[in-house]
Design a protein around this motif. Structure first.
Motif, PDB file in Angstrom:
ATOM      1  N   TRP A  83       0.707  -1.226   0.080  1.00 27.68           N
ATOM      2  CA  TRP A  83       0.070  -0.064   0.054  1.00 27.68           C
ATOM      3  C   TRP A  83       0.784   1.217  -0.126  1.00 27.68           C
ATOM      4  O   TRP A  83       0.683   2.211  -0.839  1.00 27.68           O
ATOM      5  N   GLY A  84       1.883   1.157   0.928  1.00 26.96           N
ATOM      6  CA  GLY A  84       2.958   2.404   0.942  1.00 26.96           C
ATOM      7  C   GLY A  84       2.114   3.698   1.388  1.00 26.96           C
ATOM      8  O   GLY A  84       2.796   4.662   1.069  1.00 26.96           O
ATOM      9  N   VAL A  85       0.900   3.656   1.837  1.00 26.37           N
ATOM     10  CA  VAL A  85       0.361   5.107   2.253  1.00 26.37           C
ATOM     11  C   VAL A  85       1.086   5.814   3.565  1.00 26.37           C
ATOM     12  O   VAL A  85       1.056   7.154   3.511  1.00 26.37           O
ATOM     13  N   TYR A  86       1.791   5.045   4.250  1.00 24.52           N
ATOM     14  CA  TYR A  86       2.720   5.755   5.159  1.00 24.52           C
ATOM     15  C   TYR A  86       3.678   6.460   4.612  1.00 24.52           C
ATOM     16  O   TYR A  86       4.177   7.615   5.086  1.00 24.52           O
ATOM     17  N   GLY A  87       4.540   6.021   3.671  1.00 27.28           N
ATOM     18  CA  GLY A  87       5.281   6.754   3.010  1.00 27.28           C
ATOM     19  C   GLY A  87       4.896   7.863   2.304  1.00 27.28           C
ATOM     20  O   GLY A  87       5.391   8.680   2.115  1.00 27.28           O
ATOM     21  N   PHE A  88       3.475   7.464   1.498  1.00 28.40           N
ATOM     22  CA  PHE A  88       3.068   8.830   0.880  1.00 28.40           C
ATOM     23  C   PHE A  88       2.496   9.991   1.969  1.00 28.40           C
ATOM     24  O   PHE A  88       2.859  11.097   1.252  1.00 28.40           O
ATOM     25  N   VAL A  89       2.355   9.697   3.262  1.00 30.54           N
ATOM     26  CA  VAL A  89       2.198  10.708   3.728  1.00 30.54           C
ATOM     27  C   VAL A  89       3.401  11.538   4.496  1.00 30.54           C
ATOM     28  O   VAL A  89       3.169  12.946   4.235  1.00 30.54           O
ATOM     29  N   GLN A  90       4.345  10.679   4.267  1.00 32.83           N
ATOM     30  CA  GLN A  90       5.749  11.330   4.680  1.00 32.83           C
ATOM     31  C   GLN A  90       6.094  12.387   3.370  1.00 32.83           C
ATOM     32  O   GLN A  90       6.754  13.394   3.394  1.00 32.83           O
ATOM     33  N   MET A  91       5.845  11.593   2.250  1.00 36.55           N
ATOM     34  CA  MET A  91       6.189  12.503   1.104  1.00 36.55           C
ATOM     35  C   MET A  91       5.358  13.770   1.153  1.00 36.55           C
ATOM     36  O   MET A  91       5.844  15.108   0.494  1.00 36.55           O
ATOM     37  N   LEU A  92       4.125  13.406   1.166  1.00 39.13           N
ATOM     38  CA  LEU A  92       3.113  14.692   1.334  1.00 39.13           C
ATOM     39  C   LEU A  92       3.471  15.778   2.282  1.00 39.13           C
ATOM     40  O   LEU A  92       3.394  16.899   2.026  1.00 39.13           O
ATOM     41  N   GLU A  93       4.085  15.398   3.071  1.00 37.80           N
ATOM     42  CA  GLU A  93       4.408  16.358   4.547  1.00 37.80           C
ATOM     43  C   GLU A  93       5.566  17.281   4.000  1.00 37.80           C
ATOM     44  O   GLU A  93       5.419  18.305   3.967  1.00 37.80           O
ATOM     45  N   TYR A  94       6.721  16.795   3.627  1.00 34.10           N
ATOM     46  CA  TYR A  94       7.767  17.321   2.967  1.00 34.10           C
ATOM     47  C   TYR A  94       7.413  18.262   1.837  1.00 34.10           C
ATOM     48  O   TYR A  94       7.993  19.181   1.541  1.00 34.10           O
ATOM     49  N   LYS A  95       6.610  17.586   0.755  1.00 35.87           N
ATOM     50  CA  LYS A  95       6.257  18.428  -0.367  1.00 35.87           C
ATOM     51  C   LYS A  95       5.468  19.574  -0.251  1.00 35.87           C
ATOM     52  O   LYS A  95       5.603  20.490  -0.758  1.00 35.87           O
ATOM     53  N   CYS A  96       4.476  19.509   0.676  1.00 37.91           N
ATOM     54  CA  CYS A  96       3.851  20.447   1.055  1.00 37.91           C
ATOM     55  C   CYS A  96       4.381  21.572   1.753  1.00 37.91           C
ATOM     56  O   CYS A  96       4.341  22.890   1.489  1.00 37.91           O
ATOM     57  N   LEU A  97       5.495  21.418   2.697  1.00 41.08           N
ATOM     58  CA  LEU A  97       6.327  22.183   3.221  1.00 41.08           C
ATOM     59  C   LEU A  97       7.200  22.818   2.221  1.00 41.08           C
ATOM     60  O   LEU A  97       7.133  24.017   1.968  1.00 41.08           O
ATOM     61  N   ARG A  98       7.473  22.147   1.202  1.00 41.60           N
ATOM     62  CA  ARG A  98       8.534  22.734   0.032  1.00 41.60           C
ATOM     63  C   ARG A  98       7.651  23.748  -0.829  1.00 41.60           C
ATOM     64  O   ARG A  98       8.245  24.759  -1.180  1.00 41.60           O
ATOM     65  N   PHE A  99       6.575  23.340  -1.184  1.00 41.77           N
ATOM     66  CA  PHE A  99       5.765  24.183  -2.094  1.00 41.77           C
ATOM     67  C   PHE A  99       4.776  25.226  -1.520  1.00 41.77           C
ATOM     68  O   PHE A  99       3.877  25.693  -1.858  1.00 41.77           O
ATOM     69  N   GLY A 100       4.942  25.380  -0.013  1.00 37.18           N
ATOM     70  CA  GLY A 100       4.407  26.372   0.679  1.00 37.18           C
ATOM     71  C   GLY A 100       2.790  26.084   0.920  1.00 37.18           C
ATOM     72  O   GLY A 100       1.937  26.878   1.028  1.00 37.18           O
ATOM     73  N   LYS A 101       2.615  24.718   0.884  1.00 38.98           N
ATOM     74  CA  LYS A 101       1.172  24.596   1.308  1.00 38.98           C
ATOM     75  C   LYS A 101       0.974  24.113   2.849  1.00 38.98           C
ATOM     76  O   LYS A 101       2.056  23.758   3.289  1.00 38.98           O
ATOM     77  N   GLU A 102      -0.081  24.161   3.219  1.00 37.81           N
ATOM     78  CA  GLU A 102      -0.515  23.869   4.721  1.00 37.81           C
ATOM     79  C   GLU A 102      -1.066  22.484   4.703  1.00 37.81           C
ATOM     80  O   GLU A 102      -2.304  22.411   4.327  1.00 37.81           O
ATOM     81  N   LEU A 103      -0.576  21.582   5.379  1.00 40.76           N
ATOM     82  CA  LEU A 103      -0.813  20.235   5.545  1.00 40.76           C
ATOM     83  C   LEU A 103      -1.590  20.035   6.831  1.00 40.76           C
ATOM     84  O   LEU A 103      -0.945  20.421   7.868  1.00 40.76           O
ATOM     85  N   SER A 104      -2.823  19.419   7.151  1.00 40.44           N
ATOM     86  CA  SER A 104      -3.247  19.548   8.046  1.00 40.44           C
ATOM     87  C   SER A 104      -3.753  17.947   8.298  1.00 40.44           C
ATOM     88  O   SER A 104      -4.015  17.262   7.371  1.00 40.44           O
ATOM     89  N   ILE A 105      -3.442  17.052   9.601  1.00 41.86           N
ATOM     90  CA  ILE A 105      -4.017  15.885   9.779  1.00 41.86           C
ATOM     91  C   ILE A 105      -4.988  15.964  10.789  1.00 41.86           C
ATOM     92  O   ILE A 105      -4.778  16.349  11.884  1.00 41.86           O
ATOM     93  N   ILE A 106      -6.169  15.445  10.508  1.00 44.51           N
ATOM     94  CA  ILE A 106      -7.323  15.765  11.608  1.00 44.51           C
ATOM     95  C   ILE A 106      -8.002  14.130  11.788  1.00 44.51           C
ATOM     96  O   ILE A 106      -7.541  13.218  11.087  1.00 44.51           O
ATOM     97  N   ASP A 107      -8.508  14.187  13.103  1.00 40.66           N
ATOM     98  CA  ASP A 107      -9.253  13.059  13.407  1.00 40.66           C
ATOM     99  C   ASP A 107     -10.259  12.541  12.296  1.00 40.66           C
ATOM    100  O   ASP A 107     -11.149  13.168  11.973  1.00 40.66           O
TER     101      ASP A 107
END
Ligand SMILES: [Zn+2]
Length: 425
Positions: free
Chosen positions: A332-356
């Motif tokens: 599935w690799g979705v945990y790695g996907f979230v990590q990629m998303l974290e740093y890519k959002c930071l890099r492109f000036g987006k705000e990533l939120s993780i909610i319940d």
């Protein structure tokens, strides 16, 4: 921010031998310490570092390993021990004591950048131990050819090897330090600027991360996005199982056995690469191409993805559980996907939120009625007679995540990247 660029290197057979020798010695030192700690010795970084001289006296071959690499072994072990102590303090059931590194794995060699001043063109010199006052050199310094341009100002370089015996240098660098006025840099060699896409400052997009579809999104303009994941894992798994069962019927260490092992490695690596590539593209699409500045996803740690073994399971259930858990753990690799998303959002000036995301699949987004949604139900049919909503289950879930994000008390910036896992901070 800190980024990492992994570049394949080409080395001569003799240099490859030097790398193998050094990593084996570093691993030996690491494992020797792990065993001592397992036997109850107290860990103290300073004392351990000071003991290197004794270790060298005991095993003179250590002198042929570049000293900074040996020093890194202690830092690496220290990191592992500190992480262990932290898990212990947090009261985890299985804090996981640092383990010995297996022989078949390459022990990554970390070179601090300041000792790697010799990059000419795309050739990097990796020092080995010995020389001058340090005595005779067991191996000459390694001359490696980089197959791509390295970043300009880097912090450290890690040398690794993949399962097929290719060597790599990973350069850690800060992207803000790139392209700074460097009198020697040639104008033609400037990095290609990445295309800028417009960002809607008040835009919000919420994603439901799933197995069938990697990500289903819903934005503030009522639009849905569907981002499919890697599709070929079934085909690959079948191939891999076939190769493995063929191999296991051969005599161990026979020529055919070795050949099939190589094929297995090659195919599984191709599968992993394709899957990684797919996750990279999907996260890049979300972080870079989509216009919405706020990206919202559900907290995966609250989701029960793995099927637990039941006491009286039928063979069919057992099979199903195996297929699914293999999928969640390996494919599935979705945990790695979230990590990629974290740093890519930071890099492109987006705000990533993780909610319940509790009950986001079970709840109807229109009337808030809750019903059970077993995994095979792909469509949400609301049981509430006055509602009667019929919708794709992932879309419904994405809308729920979106609505929950809006309803949540602000300020929303509290949840910006970097403090993702600490909403109380
Ligand atoms: Zn409803």
């Amino acid at each position: 921010m800190l980024l990492c660029k992994k570049i394949k290197i080409e080395v001569s057979d003799w240099d490859a031998e030097a790398l193998e020798f050094m990593q084996a010695k570093c691993r030996g030192l690491y494992n020797w310490w792990v065993m001592r700690l397992r036997n109850g010795e107290r860990w103290n970084l300073e004392r351990a570092k000071k003991s290197l001289q004794e270790s060298k006296a005991y095993d003179p071959e250590l002198r042929c390993v570049y000293g900074k690499l040996l020093a890194e072994v202690y830092f690496r072990l220290d990191k592992a021990m500190q992480a262990f102590f932290k898990r212990l303090a947090e009261g985890e059931k299985k804090p996981g004591f640092p383990r010995v590194k297996p022989r078949h794995q390459f022990f990554t060699l970390c070179y601090p950048a300041m000792y790697l001043d010799k990059i000419v063109g795309n050739t990097i010199v990796l020092p080995t131990g010995g020389g001058r006052k340090w005595g005779p050199k067991g191996y000459p310094n390694i001359v490696a050819h980089l197959t791509e341009d390295p970043p300009e100002h880097f912090h450290e370089v890690a040398v690794s090897r993949d399962a097929r015996g290719n060597y790599y240098c990973s350069f850690v660098y800060d992207d803000t330090e790139q392209g700074k006025a460097d009198p020697e840099s040639k104008p033609g060699k400037q990095r290609k600027k990445q295309k800028q896409y417009p960002i809607r400052e008040d835009g919000i997009v919420a994603f439901d991360l799933g197995i069938k579809t990697l990500a289903t999104g819903f934005n503030d303009q009522g639009r849905f996005y569907h981002i499919g994941g890697f599709k070929g894992y079934r085909w690959y798994n079948k191939q891999l199982d076939k190769i493995r069962s063929k191999r296991d019927r051969c005599k161990k260490k026979s020529r055919r056995y070795i050949h099939l092992s190589k094929v297995y490695k090659r195919v599984s690596e191709r599968k992993r690469r394709k899957q990684q590539d797919c996750l990279h593209k999907a996260s890049h699409l979300i972080a870079h191409r989509l216009a919405e500045r706020a990206v919202v996803i559900g907290d995966l740690s609250q989701r029960q993805m793995v099927i637990k073994k039941q006491g009286n399971e039928t063979p069919k259930e057992r099979n199903k559980r195996h297929i699914r858990n293999r999928m969640v753990y390996n494919d599935w690799g979705v945990y790695g996907f979230v990590q990629m998303l974290e740093y890519k959002c930071l890099r492109f000036g987006k705000e990533l939120s993780i909610i319940d995301e509790r009950d986001t699949t079970k709840m109807c987004h229109a009337c808030k009625h809750k019903q059970d949604m077993p995994l095979w139900k792909r469509t949400y049919r609301c049981e509430n007679e006055n509602c009667g909503l019929v919708m794709d289950r992932d879309e419904n879930s994405a809308v729920n995540i979106y609505q929950r994000f809006l309803a949540r008390p602000g300020p929303h910036t509290l949840y910006e990247c970097g403090v993702l896992h600490d909403p109380d901070a």
